[in-house]
Design an enzyme around this catalytic site. Structure first.
Site, short mmCIF file in Angstrom:
data_model
loop_
_atom_site.label_atom_id
_atom_site.label_comp_id
_atom_site.label_asym_id
_atom_site.label_seq_id
_atom_site.Cartn_x
_atom_site.Cartn_y
_atom_site.Cartn_z
N HIS A 1 6.89 -7.60 2.31
CA HIS A 1 7.58 -7.34 1.09
C HIS A 1 7.94 -6.06 1.29
CE1 HIS A 1 3.52 -5.62 0.81
NE2 HIS A 1 3.72 -5.26 -0.64
N HIS B 1 7.49 -3.01 -0.45
CA HIS B 1 6.65 -1.78 -0.73
C HIS B 1 7.00 -0.84 0.60
CE1 HIS B 1 4.02 -3.35 -4.50
NE2 HIS B 1 5.17 -2.55 -4.91
N ASP C 1 4.74 1.45 1.79
CA ASP C 1 3.85 1.04 2.96
C ASP C 1 3.85 -0.04 3.71
OD1 ASP C 1 2.87 -0.05 0.34
OD2 ASP C 1 0.96 -0.27 1.19
N HIS C 2 4.96 -0.76 3.63
CA HIS C 2 5.29 -1.87 4.74
C HIS C 2 6.73 -1.81 5.29
CE1 HIS C 2 1.75 -4.20 3.14
NE2 HIS C 2 1.96 -3.25 2.07
N HIS D 1 1.12 -10.38 -6.22
CA HIS D 1 1.14 -8.93 -6.04
C HIS D 1 2.33 -8.43 -7.00
CE1 HIS D 1 0.76 -5.28 -3.84
NE2 HIS D 1 1.90 -5.31 -3.39
ZN LIG Z 1 0.75 -2.40 0.54
ZN LIG Z 2 2.26 -3.97 -1.83
#
Ligand SMILES: [Zn+2]
Ligand SMILES: [Zn+2]
Length: 244
Positions: free
Chosen positions: A60, A62, A64-65, A136
């Protein structure tokens, strides 16, 4: 198959765990799943190197990805690599276009192939992958590589995802917080243990760990173990698991 945790952390730094990135390797094929902050450095530390990564699969969007996507592109360009394939859920094309819109000088530096995938079966970097939509705060896909490895992405624990993972030799599952943190969009150890109860899974690795989990590992394992009696461990950055 070899699975390497490049980043077992989350959006808040612990000092030890970089943001999400998992390397999947089999028979000379290499796939990077997610590319959060720090993953580019971990790739170098792992000995695999960013030159080897020609495909990134995103769970996904976000930060942090995806935070190291542009740094990965730039490093590959500087190293003389010419291609990168980026595969992810709906919106991945717009994400890549928007990133390149902010950093215009990176436009045209690499030959980019961007592909959007939906829940179901597809092939990426020579791997046959199944995707399943998680629960999520952004649309997110969990990925399964045959009977060997399943990665939850970011998700609450729920029966559909546990069904999807059942029969895997290795499951890496989001376990962001200990039980006393009031959280949605991620599991707690208790909810994860309840959903995994009775499932046939070879070994579970807990990942996407927030700083709140530091020093709480034993109680988190106990909480899961109250419902699920399988092998559960904590992921660590640069930990490699071989799975047949
Ligand atoms: Zn994450
Ligand atoms: Zn996430």
């Amino acid at each position: 198959m070899r699975v390497t945790f490049l980043g077992s952390g989350s959006a808040m730094p612990t000092g030890d765990r970089f943001q999400t990135g998992i390397l999947v390797q089999e028979d000379g094929r290499t796939l990077l799943v997610d590319c959060g902050s720090g993953v580019l450095h971990r790739l170098q530390q792992s000995g695999v190197g960013y030159e080897t990564i020609s495909t990134v699969l995103l769970t996904h969007h976000h930060l942090d990805h995806v935070a190291d996507l542009l740094p990965l592109m730039k490093a590959r360009w500087l190293a003389g690599e010419e291609h990168l394939e980026i595969v992810g859920p709906q919106g991945t094309k717009a994400l890549v276009d928007d990133l390149l819109g902010v950093h215009e000088y990176m436009q045209g530096k690499l030959e980019l192939q961007v592909r959007e995938v939906v829940p179901g079966e597809f092939s990426v970097a020579g791997f046959d992958v199944s995707a399943y939509e998680t629960r999520h705060s952004l649309p997110c896909l969990a990925y399964r590589f045959g009977d060997l490895f399943t990665f939850s992405g970011d998700s609450e624990a729920f029966a559909g995802l546990a069904n999807f993972a059942e029969g895997s030799a290795i499951l890496a599952h989001d376990c962001s917080f200990p039980d006393d943190v009031d959280v949605s969009n991620h599991p707690t150890p208790e909810t994860l243990g309840k959903e995994l109860a009775g499932r046939e899974i070879g070994r579970v690795y807990l990942t996407h760990l927030y700083p709140h989990t530091e020093g709480r590992h034993d109680e988190m394992l106990e909480s899961i173990g109250a419902h699920y009696d399988g092998d559960v461990r904590f992921a660590e950055d640069l930990k490699t698991i071989s799975v047949e």
